[in-house]
Design a protein around this motif. Structure first.
Motif, PDB file in Angstrom:
ATOM      1  N   ALA A 161       0.845  -1.193   0.000  1.00  0.00           N
ATOM      2  CA  ALA A 161       0.000   0.000   0.000  1.00  0.00           C
ATOM      3  C   ALA A 161       0.880   1.242   0.000  1.00  0.00           C
ATOM      4  CB  ALA A 161      -0.927   0.004   1.213  1.00  0.00           C
ATOM      5  N   VAL A 162       0.852   1.996  -1.087  1.00  0.00           N
ATOM      6  CA  VAL A 162       1.725   3.160  -1.197  1.00  0.00           C
ATOM      7  C   VAL A 162       1.226   4.336  -0.368  1.00  0.00           C
ATOM      8  CG1 VAL A 162       2.567   2.499  -3.471  1.00  0.00           C
ATOM      9  CG2 VAL A 162       0.519   3.929  -3.284  1.00  0.00           C
ATOM     10  N   ASP A 163      -0.079   4.320   0.007  1.00  0.00           N
ATOM     11  CA  ASP A 163      -0.630   5.414   0.807  1.00  0.00           C
ATOM     12  C   ASP A 163      -1.915   4.940   1.484  1.00  0.00           C
ATOM     13  OD1 ASP A 163      -2.513   5.378  -1.265  1.00  0.00           O
ATOM     14  OD2 ASP A 163      -1.605   7.092  -2.287  1.00  0.00           O
ATOM     15  N   VAL A 390       0.202   0.161   8.489  1.00  0.00           N
ATOM     16  CA  VAL A 390       0.890   0.274   7.202  1.00  0.00           C
ATOM     17  C   VAL A 390       1.843   1.462   7.203  1.00  0.00           C
ATOM     18  CG1 VAL A 390       0.535   0.856   4.770  1.00  0.00           C
ATOM     19  CG2 VAL A 390      -0.843  -0.933   5.827  1.00  0.00           C
ATOM     20  N   ALA A 391       1.399   2.594   7.707  1.00  0.00           N
ATOM     21  CA  ALA A 391       2.262   3.773   7.747  1.00  0.00           C
ATOM     22  C   ALA A 391       3.497   3.516   8.605  1.00  0.00           C
ATOM     23  CB  ALA A 391       1.476   4.970   8.284  1.00  0.00           C
ATOM     24  N   GLU A 392       3.298   2.854   9.717  1.00  0.00           N
ATOM     25  CA  GLU A 392       4.428   2.545  10.606  1.00  0.00           C
ATOM     26  C   GLU A 392       5.409   1.598   9.935  1.00  0.00           C
ATOM     27  OE1 GLU A 392       5.189   0.233  14.874  1.00  0.00           O
ATOM     28  OE2 GLU A 392       3.190   1.033  14.388  1.00  0.00           O
ATOM     29  N   ASP A 393       4.903   0.522   9.335  1.00  0.00           N
ATOM     30  CA  ASP A 393       5.795  -0.479   8.760  1.00  0.00           C
ATOM     31  C   ASP A 393       6.379  -0.046   7.427  1.00  0.00           C
ATOM     32  OD1 ASP A 393       5.258  -1.924  10.973  1.00  0.00           O
ATOM     33  OD2 ASP A 393       4.398  -3.667   9.960  1.00  0.00           O
ATOM     34  N   ARG A 394       5.730   0.902   6.728  1.00  0.00           N
ATOM     35  CA  ARG A 394       6.322   1.425   5.499  1.00  0.00           C
ATOM     36  C   ARG A 394       7.647   2.106   5.814  1.00  0.00           C
ATOM     37  NH1 ARG A 394       2.674   4.885   4.148  1.00  0.00           N
ATOM     38  NH2 ARG A 394       1.321   3.456   2.974  1.00  0.00           N
ATOM     39  N   GLU A 395       7.704   2.769   6.980  1.00  0.00           N
ATOM     40  CA  GLU A 395       8.944   3.423   7.404  1.00  0.00           C
ATOM     41  C   GLU A 395       9.910   2.442   8.055  1.00  0.00           C
ATOM     42  OE1 GLU A 395       9.758   6.571   6.805  1.00  0.00           O
ATOM     43  OE2 GLU A 395       7.886   6.748   5.659  1.00  0.00           O
ATOM     44  N   LEU A 399      11.118  -2.382   2.561  1.00  0.00           N
ATOM     45  CA  LEU A 399      11.088  -3.340   1.464  1.00  0.00           C
ATOM     46  C   LEU A 399       9.709  -3.951   1.258  1.00  0.00           C
ATOM     47  CD1 LEU A 399      14.445  -5.276   2.032  1.00  0.00           C
ATOM     48  CD2 LEU A 399      14.008  -3.398   0.441  1.00  0.00           C
ATOM     49  N   PHE A 400       8.996  -4.258   2.367  1.00  0.00           N
ATOM     50  CA  PHE A 400       7.749  -5.021   2.222  1.00  0.00           C
ATOM     51  C   PHE A 400       6.725  -4.730   3.308  1.00  0.00           C
ATOM     52  CE2 PHE A 400       5.738  -9.416   1.532  1.00  0.00           C
ATOM     53  CZ  PHE A 400       5.196  -9.057   0.298  1.00  0.00           C
ATOM     54  N   GLY A 401       7.048  -3.834   4.223  1.00  0.00           N
ATOM     55  CA  GLY A 401       6.196  -3.630   5.387  1.00  0.00           C
ATOM     56  C   GLY A 401       4.807  -3.127   5.071  1.00  0.00           C
ATOM     57  N   ALA A 402       4.679  -2.306   4.022  1.00  0.00           N
ATOM     58  CA  ALA A 402       3.367  -1.769   3.686  1.00  0.00           C
ATOM     59  C   ALA A 402       2.487  -2.806   2.992  1.00  0.00           C
ATOM     60  CB  ALA A 402       3.504  -0.534   2.793  1.00  0.00           C
ATOM     61  N   ALA A 403       3.023  -3.992   2.751  1.00  0.00           N
ATOM     62  CA  ALA A 403       2.209  -5.108   2.253  1.00  0.00           C
ATOM     63  C   ALA A 403       1.741  -5.973   3.411  1.00  0.00           C
ATOM     64  CB  ALA A 403       3.007  -5.950   1.254  1.00  0.00           C
ATOM     65  N   THR A 404       2.658  -6.432   4.233  1.00  0.00           N
ATOM     66  CA  THR A 404       2.303  -7.404   5.267  1.00  0.00           C
ATOM     67  C   THR A 404       1.483  -6.790   6.396  1.00  0.00           C
ATOM     68  OG1 THR A 404       4.388  -7.080   6.473  1.00  0.00           O
ATOM     69  CG2 THR A 404       4.365  -8.758   4.756  1.00  0.00           C
ATOM     70  N   ALA A 405       1.511  -5.461   6.529  1.00  0.00           N
ATOM     71  CA  ALA A 405       0.671  -4.791   7.527  1.00  0.00           C
ATOM     72  C   ALA A 405      -0.694  -4.408   6.956  1.00  0.00           C
ATOM     73  CB  ALA A 405       1.376  -3.545   8.062  1.00  0.00           C
TER      74      ALA A 405
END
Length: 503
Positions: A161-163, A390-395, A399-405
Motif C-alpha cells: 500500500a503506497v498510501d 501500514v504507515a508505521e511499517d512502510r517506514e 522493502l515489504f512492510g506496507a504489504a504485510t501490515a
C-alpha cells in the motif's frame, strides 16, 4: 464451495467429545477419550499422489473425524493420510507425522519429498513417515471460496500500500473476499477449520494408527500445529521438531507483520549475491547499490507498470524469490528485465506461504489459509488501525512492510473464533527441538526465540547461520542436519540452545 465433498452426518460420536467446550479451550484427553476411530486400512494412493511421489511408493488411507468436536452428533469428514513405512522392525520407533506448512499446503506427498531431499536412512528406519491433507485441504473434504487467478484476491499477503488510499481500496477487496467465502460455505465447514481442531485430528490419526504416542516434524505453519499438539496432548507427543517457527500456535496480525522483518533480514543475502554478479545483471556493485536499485525500481513501477507488473507485484515477486538461494538468479533476471522495460520471464507472486497449491487448486489453499488464520484469533476490524500499521511499517520495513501490515479478509471474517487460541503449555516432557535459520523471510529468527521462551525447559533452540525458509534436510547445513537427525533417531536433545555455524 464445500458441497458434496465428503461431509456426512453422524449420530454415533460419544458425548464425551462435547465436554469442556462451553466457552473454554478443550483439553487433549477430553477429546481423545471419546469413541475412537476405526483402525487404518492402507491401500493404493490416488493417481495424482502416485505421480507426485514417484519414484517413491506410498500407501494411502482415510481417517474419519468430526467436523465439530464440540457436539456429539457432528457431521464427519474423511481425512486422507499417506505412509512411507519403515522396513526395519527392529529399528522402528513409531510414527513421524509431517506437515509442510501453509496453512493450506497439501502434505500427502511430503514423505516422498523428504526422501528426494535426502532425509537420512536412519530416520526412515526409525519411523513410518505419515503425510496428510489436513482438514479442508486437497483430498480431505476440500473447501473453497471461488477465487480465480483473474480475480482481485489472488494471494494471502495483501499488496503493498503506497498510501492510505491504497489501504482503503484493499479493504473493499478484503471485504468482498470474506463475503465470498461466506457465500460459498454452503456446508458450514469453514468456521471449523482451526489449528486446535487440526491438532485434535492429529490425535485421532495417532489413535487410528494404534500408537500410544507420535512424533512430529512440521515446517513453517506446521510449527504452530506441532506446538498446539504438544500443548494439548503433551503426554502423547514423542519427539517434536518444529522448523521455521512462526512464534506461537497461530498466525495473527503481528505474525503477518513479521514477514516484513524477515524480508529486511534476508534481502542483504540476495544483495551481496547480486553485487558479486554485477557484470552479468547490472544491479549494483555493492549490497547498498542493489538495495537502492530495488527501491527505485519499485517506486518507478508504482507510477508506470511494465507489462502488467506494478510495484506491488514486484514486491510480491521479491518476497517469493527470497525463500531460497536457488531462486536468486530468477529474481535478478526479473529486476534486469523490468529495469530495461521488458516483460519479465516469470509473472507469479505465489509462494509456499502465500498460496501453497493443492490437488484441489489454488482456490483451495487460499481458502484454507484464510479460514484457519481468521478463525484462530480475533483480528482488528477498523480500517484505520490498518492504515496506522501500514504507515508505521512502510517506514520501519521499507522493502515489504506496507504489504504485510495491510488489511486482510480477517478484518471482515463472518465467523468469530469458537474458542481461544491454543495456549503454549510448558508443563510436559522436554521433547521439543526448535530449528530456525537466522535469516528467513516469512519466519524470522525471532519466531524461534518466542516459542523457546513460551515452552521454556520443554524445548531447545537450534539456530542455524543460514538464509532461507526451512532448515532440516532442506538447507544443507551439516550441523542442523546432524543435530536434528540425532534427536529424531536417538532422542539426544542439545543440552543447551545451540548455534550451527554457516556451512
Amino acid at each position: 464451495m464445500t458441497g458434496q465433498r465428503g461431509i456426512r452426518r453422524s449420530t454415533a460420536l460419544a458425548v464425551a467429545l462435547s465436554l469442556g467446550l462451553s466457552g473454554s479451550l478443550v483439553t487433549g484427553p477430553a477429546v481423545a477419550e471419546g469413541a475412537g476411530p476405526s483402525p487404518v486400512r492402507w491401500g493404493d494412493c490416488p493417481e495424482d499422489v502416485v505421480a507426485g511421489a514417484a519414484p517413491t511408493v506410498l500407501e494411502c488411507a482415510t481417517v474419519t473425524v468430526p467436523v465439530d468436536y464440540a457436539v456429539s452428533d457432528s457431521a464427519e469428514i474423511d481425512l486422507m493420510i499417506s505412509r512411507l513405512a519403515s522396513t526395519k522392525p527392529d529399528k522402528r520407533r513409531g510414527t513421524l507425522m509431517l506437515n509442510p506448512g501453509g496453512p493450506g499446503g497439501s502434505g500427502l506427498t511430503q514423505p516422498a519429498f523428504l526422501v528426494s531431499q535426502g532425509i537420512p536412512t536412519s530416520v526412515l528406519d526409525s519411523y513410518d513417515l505419515i503425510g496428510m491433507d489436513t482438514r479442508g485441504i486437497g483430498r480431505s473434504a476440500p473447501v473453497g471460496c471461488g477465487f480465480t487467478p483473474e480475480g482481485p484476491y489472488f494471494a494471502n499477503i495483501p499488496p503493498y500500500a503506497v498510501d492510505d488510499a491504497a489501504v482503503t481500496a484493499q479493504a473493499e477487496v478484503a471485504r468482498e473476499a470474506a463475503e465470498q467465502c461466506a457465500r460459498e460455505d454452503d456446508e458450514g465447514v469453514l468456521r471449523y477449520l482451526t489449528t486446535a481442531n487440526t491438532a485434535r485430528d492429529l490425535d485421532r490419526i495417532r489413535a487410528a494408527l494404534g500408537e500410544e504416542r507420535t512424533s512430529f516434524l512440521g515446517y513453517s505453519y506446521g510449527t504452530a500445529l506441532g506446538a498446539a499438539y504438544a500443548s494439548m496432548f503433551p503426554e502423547r507427543s514423542d519427539r517434536i521438531v518444529l522448523d521455521s517457527n512462526i512464534g506461537d500456535t497461530h498466525l495473527d496480525q503481528d505474525g503477518m507483520r513479521r514477514y516484513a522483518l524477515g524480508t529486511e533480514q534476508t534481502f542483504p543475502d540476495f544483495a551481496r549475491w547480486a553485487a558479486a554478479r554485477h557484470e552479468s545483471y547490472g544491479l549494483g556493485r555493492t549490497s547498498a547499490e542493489v538495495r537502492r536499485t530495488y527501491l527505485a525500481l519499485a517506486a518507478r513501477l508504482d507510477e508506470a507498470p511494465v507489462a502488467g507488473i506494478d510495484g506491488a507485484l514486484l514486491r510480491q515477486l521479491t518476497f517469493a524469490y527470497l525463500f531460497k538461494e536457488l531462486r536468486y538468479p530468477q529474481l535478478a533476471q526479473q529486476f534486469q528485465a523490468l529495469r530495461s522495460g521488458d516483460a519479465p520471464a516469470v509473472r507469479t507472486a505465489r509462494t509456499p506461504e502465500a498460496t501453497a497449491d493443492t490437488p484441489a487448486g489454488p482456490d483451495n489453499s487460499l481458502a484454507v489459509f484464510l479460514a484457519v488464520t481468521c478463525n484462530d484469533v480475533e483480528w482488528p476490524e477498523k480500517i484505520g488501525a490498518y492504515r496506522s500499521s501500514v504507515a508505521e511499517d512502510r517506514e520501519r520495513y521499507p522493502l515489504f512492510g506496507a504489504a504485510t501490515a495491510n488489511i486482510t479478509p480477517c478484518a471482515f471474517w463472518p465467523y468469530a473464533p469458537a474458542e481461544p487460541p491454543v495456549p503454549v503449555d510448558d508443563d510436559g516432557p522436554r521433547n521439543i527441538l526448535l530449528v530456525q535459520n537466522l535469516r528467513d523471510v516469512p519466519t524470522p529468527h525471532i519466531g524461534g526465540k518466542m516459542l523457546r521462551q513460551k515452552f521454556t525447559d520443554r524445548s531447545r533452540l537450534l539456530s542455524v547461520d543460514d538464509s532461507g525458509h526451512g532448515s532440516y534436510v532442506l538447507s544443507g547445513n551439516p550441523c542442523a542436519l546432524n543435530t536434528t537427525t540425532r534427536y529424531l533417531v536417538t532422542g539426544e536433545m542439545p543440552a543447551k540452545d545451540t548455534l550451527c555455524p554457516a556451512k
